[in-house]
Design a protein around this motif. Structure first.
Motif, PDB file in Angstrom:
ATOM      1  N   GLY A  81     -56.647 -95.487 -37.013  1.00 37.49           N
ATOM      2  CA  GLY A  81     -57.246 -94.351 -36.333  1.00 37.49           C
ATOM      3  C   GLY A  81     -56.743 -94.137 -34.920  1.00 37.49           C
ATOM      4  O   GLY A  81     -57.051 -93.126 -34.300  1.00 37.49           O
ATOM      5  N   THR A 160     -59.186 -81.422 -39.223  1.00 34.68           N
ATOM      6  CA  THR A 160     -60.213 -82.447 -39.302  1.00 34.68           C
ATOM      7  C   THR A 160     -59.661 -83.825 -38.900  1.00 34.68           C
ATOM      8  O   THR A 160     -58.487 -84.108 -39.102  1.00 34.68           O
ATOM      9  N   THR A 161     -60.524 -84.626 -38.335  1.00 29.86           N
ATOM     10  CA  THR A 161     -60.141 -85.985 -37.946  1.00 29.86           C
ATOM     11  C   THR A 161     -61.028 -87.019 -38.638  1.00 29.86           C
ATOM     12  O   THR A 161     -61.065 -88.179 -38.230  1.00 29.86           O
ATOM     13  N   SER A 162     -61.724 -86.595 -39.671  1.00 31.24           N
ATOM     14  CA  SER A 162     -62.510 -87.561 -40.440  1.00 31.24           C
ATOM     15  C   SER A 162     -62.209 -87.379 -41.917  1.00 31.24           C
ATOM     16  O   SER A 162     -61.923 -86.273 -42.373  1.00 31.24           O
ATOM     17  N   LEU A 168     -56.642 -87.068 -44.969  1.00 31.46           N
ATOM     18  CA  LEU A 168     -56.122 -86.720 -43.647  1.00 31.46           C
ATOM     19  C   LEU A 168     -54.612 -86.491 -43.695  1.00 31.46           C
ATOM     20  O   LEU A 168     -54.105 -85.552 -43.085  1.00 31.46           O
TER      21      LEU A 168
END
Length: 189
Positions: A81, A160-162, A168
């Protein structure tokens, strides 16, 4: 037994992470700043090495040395992450070949692991303006839905980052609604 445990421990803490396509993704590219950003979807062990180049792939597992190659070396364990920004002057990056100077009239960046600069074992990800900036990837490496052509000099991922690493990676490789692109963007990362 103590000596064996010590050797095992020593080897395991210095082991490089062997990456597969989709384990990292390039999430920003600025030709004006000669910079890019990438996110890792897996933990990187200390000493993990990843090459980045603006040279085009030529259909096999070698990349010419006529354009710049940067080598990133993880200074410690890097958590999944984490977003890392790179350029020729960035901490933990070294110029491995030529000078790092992406062209602002169209260029790209390819991430790979290899035994040495230009000698690819695994293509990891790539972004660029058009297919001429990517070159040709060998069969069964990066397919057209596993890299991104954003039709402009520069781009920043804004989607989006989730989610899962796979979702992703897919979103990052989808231009519409997920990227801000232009001719003179700085990195957002």
């Amino acid at each position: 037994a103590f000596c064996f445990l010590t050797l095992f421990y020593s080897n395991s803490t210095n082991a490089q992470t062997t990456l597969s396509k989709g384990d990292i993704a390039i999430v920003g590219y600025s030709t004006g700043d000669d910079s890019f950003a990438f996110v890792t979807f897996v933990e990187l062990q200390t000493g993990t090495e990843i090459y980045f180049t603006d040279e085009e792939a030529d259909g096999d597992f070698t990349i010419g040395l006529g354009e710049g190659h940067l080598l990133y070396t993880a200074p410690s364990v890097i958590s999944a992450g984490t977003v890392i920004t790179g350029n020729a002057n960035a901490t933990n990056f070294t110029v491995a070949s030529s000078s790092w100077a992406p062209g602002n009239s169209g260029d790209g960046v390819i991430a790979y692991q290899g035994n040495s600069v230009g000698n690819v074992t695994t293509f990891l990800h790539a972004v660029g303006e058009d297919s001429g900036d990517m070159g040709t990837f060998p069969t069964n490496t990066l397919s057209t839905n596993e890299y991104l052509l954003f039709g402009s000099d520069d781009g920043n991922y804004t989607g989006t980052t989730s989610g899962t690493a796979a979702s992703l990676f897919s979103a990052i490789n989808t231009l519409s609604g997920n990227w801000t692109v232009g001719g003179s963007l700085s990195l957002d990362a």
